[in-house]
Write an enzyme that holds these catalytic residues in place. Sequence first.
Site, PDB file in Angstrom:
ATOM      1  N   LYS A 172      26.233  17.576  53.307  1.00 48.69           N
ATOM      2  CA  LYS A 172      26.633  17.135  51.982  1.00 48.69           C
ATOM      3  C   LYS A 172      26.698  15.606  51.956  1.00 48.69           C
ATOM      4  CE  LYS A 172      31.639  16.928  52.510  1.00 48.69           C
ATOM      5  NZ  LYS A 172      31.812  15.511  52.229  1.00 48.69           N
ATOM      6  N   HIS A 202      30.980  22.757  56.498  1.00 53.24           N
ATOM      7  CA  HIS A 202      31.678  23.290  57.668  1.00 53.24           C
ATOM      8  C   HIS A 202      32.979  23.992  57.298  1.00 53.24           C
ATOM      9  CE1 HIS A 202      33.403  19.200  57.258  1.00 53.24           C
ATOM     10  NE2 HIS A 202      34.505  19.754  57.698  1.00 53.24           N
ATOM     11  N   GLU A 240      45.429  14.831  53.627  1.00 58.88           N
ATOM     12  CA  GLU A 240      45.260  14.283  54.967  1.00 58.88           C
ATOM     13  C   GLU A 240      46.188  13.093  55.193  1.00 58.88           C
ATOM     14  OE1 GLU A 240      40.949  14.404  56.476  1.00 58.88           O
ATOM     15  OE2 GLU A 240      40.741  13.886  54.360  1.00 58.88           O
ATOM     16  N   ASP A 259      33.729  13.866  47.744  1.00 63.35           N
ATOM     17  CA  ASP A 259      33.810  14.141  49.174  1.00 63.35           C
ATOM     18  C   ASP A 259      34.424  15.504  49.462  1.00 63.35           C
ATOM     19  OD1 ASP A 259      33.605  13.414  51.970  1.00 63.35           O
ATOM     20  OD2 ASP A 259      35.775  13.153  51.945  1.00 63.35           O
ATOM     21  N   HIS A 264      33.640  21.085  49.366  1.00 65.49           N
ATOM     22  CA  HIS A 264      34.451  22.002  50.170  1.00 65.49           C
ATOM     23  C   HIS A 264      35.358  22.896  49.340  1.00 65.49           C
ATOM     24  CE1 HIS A 264      32.950  19.816  53.516  1.00 65.49           C
ATOM     25  NE2 HIS A 264      33.778  18.794  53.446  1.00 65.49           N
ATOM     26  N   LYS A 363      43.788  11.139  50.834  1.00 69.59           N
ATOM     27  CA  LYS A 363      43.929  10.473  52.131  1.00 69.59           C
ATOM     28  C   LYS A 363      45.213   9.661  52.174  1.00 69.59           C
ATOM     29  CE  LYS A 363      39.073  10.142  53.469  1.00 69.59           C
ATOM     30  NZ  LYS A 363      39.314  10.986  54.651  1.00 69.59           N
TER      31      LYS A 363
END
Length: 501
Positions: A172, A202, A240, A259, A264, A363
Site C-alpha cells: 500500500k 499485513h 500508537e 496510511d 488497514h 501517532k
Amino acid sequence: MAPEGPRDRQSDASRNPAEPARASRSAGSRPSDSPPAELPRIETLLVLGASGDLASRLLLPSLGQLLTVEPDRRILLVGAGAEQYDDEQWRTRVSDAFRSSQASGDAVDELLSRTRYRSADLTSDDGVRSVLDECEGAVAIYFALPPAITFKACQALERIGVPNGSVLGLEKPFGSDAASAHELNELVQRIVPERSIHRVDHFLGRTTVLNLLGLRFANRVFEPLWNSTHIERVDIVYDEELALENRARYYDHAGALVDMLQSHLLQVLAIFAMEPPATLDEADLRDAKSTTLRATQVWGGDAAGSSRRARYTAGRIGDRTLPAYTDEAGVDASNETETLAELTVEVGTWRWAGVPFTLRSGKALGRKRREIMVTFREAPRVPSGLEGEAPANVLHIALAPERIALELNMNGPGDPETLSREVMQADFDPGRLKAYGEVLRGILDGDPSLSIRADTAEQCWRIVEPVLEAWRAGTVPLKEYAAGSDGPASWRTSVRTGQSV
C-alpha cells in the site's frame, strides 16, 4: 537451473488480448472467479527496493521465520535496488535480518549460500531486465518501493514481460485516489492475471482473519447478536505511542487517514461486518468483503461532519521527549498532514443499518490501543430490586496481541442484590508466523485469499475520497494535541475508551 532469458517471459505482445483475467475492468466489476489453472511453483523471490527499511525491518526477518517454520521450503532470494552492494555485503545484510527473528535451519542456510543482489535502475527496461535475468523459474516480484517508483517499474515489466507463472506483491498505498488505483490495477492486470496479484495488507495475516471468522461463525452465542438490533456502535482503533520514526518522506504526503484508515482499518471493518462466506476459499472470502465495502459510505453522506483530524505538538511519552510533528526532520508544515484521524462510516445493509462504525488511528498518543470495540445496546429493563448501574456490555477484540474481553454486569461479590462490572478474558492463538511471514507464504504459495482484490482497493478509495476533499477544502479544522495525550481535549466524546485489554 539457468536463468530464464527474455524469450521465456510472458510479454505483452505474446498475451491473448481477450484473456478474461487481464482484460480492463471498471471499478464496479469483479475479477473472474473461474477455476485457475495450475500455477508453476515459485522458485525466486525478487525484492525490488531490497536495501530499504521495509525489507530489512519486516520482509527479510519474516522470510527467515517462514523458512524456519517450514524447513522444506526452498527459494532463491534476489535483492535489487539503487544502492551498491556486492553479494557478500548483501548476504551479511540478509543474515543480520534473519538473526533478528532467530531464523535457523537447512532452508535458511541454503538461501544464504545462494542469495544475490544487483544494483539497477528499477524504472528502466534495461535495469528491470537485468535483475529478472538473475532469477530462476517463476518469480514472486515484491515491490518494496515508493508508489511512484512501483508504477514505473510495473510499466517496465509490462514492456519486457515476466517469467511464466510469476506473481506480484504490491505494498500500500494502491494509488493516491480511486482513479489512480484503477489505472494501477489496469496496468498490473496487463502483466499477470488478477489471481497472481497480491495487494499486501499485513493486517490481513491469516491468524488475524481466522481468529475473527472463528469468533463470529463458530460461536452461536455471538453471530445472532451481530446486527443493529443488538449492537449500538463499533469502534476500530489503532492508536500508537510511536511518533514519525523517520518516515516523513512517505507519511507527510499520506497522513493517518491514508496510511491507516483507508487501507488497514477498512479491511478490518470488512472482515468484521461481512456476511458469512460459504467457504474460506479466495472467491467466497473476497466476495463477502467486497460486498460489505460496496455498501460502506461516510456517515449520513456528510464527510465534514463525520470526520476529525489533528496533529501532535511537543510532549513526552514515558521517558521520551518528542518534538512537534512540524519540527520533525523532513516535514513540510504547509502540507497540514494529520497524525490522528477519525472517521465514522455506515454499512448500508439490512444487518448494519443505523450502526455507526468509527475508525480511528493516530501517532504519539499516550496509550497504545489496537482493538475492535463492540458496544451492545443496554438491557431494556433491569428488574426492580437490583441495585447499581447496568451499562451496555462491551466486547473488546484486541489486535496485536490478539485477545478477547467481554465486559459483563454481574451480581456481587458480597451482595447479590448489587450489580458490579466484571471482565471475562481469553487469548487467541498468536499463530506461528508474524503477519509478514503469513503474507509471504500466501505470495509464494500463490494463495491470494488474504490479499486485496482490485475492486476492493478502488472501493476503499471511494469511501474516503469525500473526506479527503473536505479536508483539502479546509471545512474540517486541523486540531492539535500534545504528544503523550489521548488526543485533542475537544474529542473527549468521540471514540469510547472502555476496558483496556
